[in-house]
Design an enzyme around this catalytic site. Sequence first.
Site, PDB file in Angstrom:
ATOM      1  N   HIS A   9       0.833  -1.191   0.021  1.00  0.00           N
ATOM      2  CA  HIS A   9      -0.256  -0.018  -0.106  1.00  0.00           C
ATOM      3  C   HIS A   9       0.724   1.332  -0.108  1.00  0.00           C
ATOM      4  O   HIS A   9       2.061   1.215   0.502  1.00  0.00           O
ATOM      5  CB  HIS A   9      -0.769   0.117   1.249  1.00  0.00           C
ATOM      6  CG  HIS A   9      -0.183  -0.016   2.589  1.00  0.00           C
ATOM      7  ND1 HIS A   9       0.237   1.372   2.926  1.00  0.00           N
ATOM      8  CD2 HIS A   9       0.072  -0.758   3.438  1.00  0.00           C
ATOM      9  CE1 HIS A   9       0.980   0.865   4.163  1.00  0.00           C
ATOM     10  NE2 HIS A   9       0.683  -0.445   4.443  1.00  0.00           N
ATOM     11  N   GLU A  83      -2.438  -7.416   7.708  1.00  0.00           N
ATOM     12  CA  GLU A  83      -1.211  -6.975   8.334  1.00  0.00           C
ATOM     13  C   GLU A  83      -0.683  -7.840   9.636  1.00  0.00           C
ATOM     14  O   GLU A  83      -1.761  -8.650   9.667  1.00  0.00           O
ATOM     15  CB  GLU A  83      -1.256  -5.417   8.846  1.00  0.00           C
ATOM     16  CG  GLU A  83       0.069  -5.031   9.771  1.00  0.00           C
ATOM     17  CD  GLU A  83       1.140  -4.839   8.838  1.00  0.00           C
ATOM     18  OE1 GLU A  83       1.673  -5.962   8.558  1.00  0.00           O
ATOM     19  OE2 GLU A  83       1.638  -3.634   8.673  1.00  0.00           O
TER      20      GLU A  83
END
Length: 233
Positions: A9, A83
């Site tokens: 990202h 994550e």
Amino acid sequence: MTTVILLRHGRTTANASGVLAGWTPGVQLDDAGQAQAQAVAQRLAPVPLAAVVSSPLERCRQTAGAVLADRDLELRTDDRLGEARYGDWTGRPLKQLAKEPLWKVVQQHPSAAVFPGPEGEGLAQTQARAVAAVRQWNAELGPDAVWLACSHGDVIKAVLADAFGLHLDQFQRIVVDPASISVVTYTETRPFVVRVNDTGGDVGALVPPKRRRRRRTADSDAVVGGGAGDGPA
């Protein structure tokens, strides 16, 4: 051969302020991150993608959404690409965390690192779930697919370590910057790491070539002598 483009990202407000975001909700791209997402989307525009799969966290969905613009595809999410679950470390400044005894374990022996608290997981668990996700999507999308997985720095590093055949304790040697792409091609016998931390290279080589009627060597064979690369003929 199935090829996965691992996209980290773009930069977030947490990245810019030095905070470990983890699974904190509401962490989004900052202005620089939005620009990075648009730039990588433009770079990848010529590459036909069979699927775009994202971590469910906002920063990845924002980045993947930019790639999906003008494509007839729906964004798909997979928690296994999320994550690392940093547990009680989540939301804390990195400067503080660097003083914790666990920090040295994360740096020097990450395969043994388990983050504190009921929500924490081990980095070995993070790697196992992420690699399993990539391989499952490879199988679902098929041997000729090129697809994109939008995820996070530590997760992508863990996938790359597996593809390199490295022990997880070596994954801190790999660098994955915001909005960078790393590319792995999976064959029947081994993965080939094609790119790592690419933030501006030409992506023409990622466009699948026309299928040949007959192949002289197996897709899983490595090039002896190094090959000629993807430059002009």
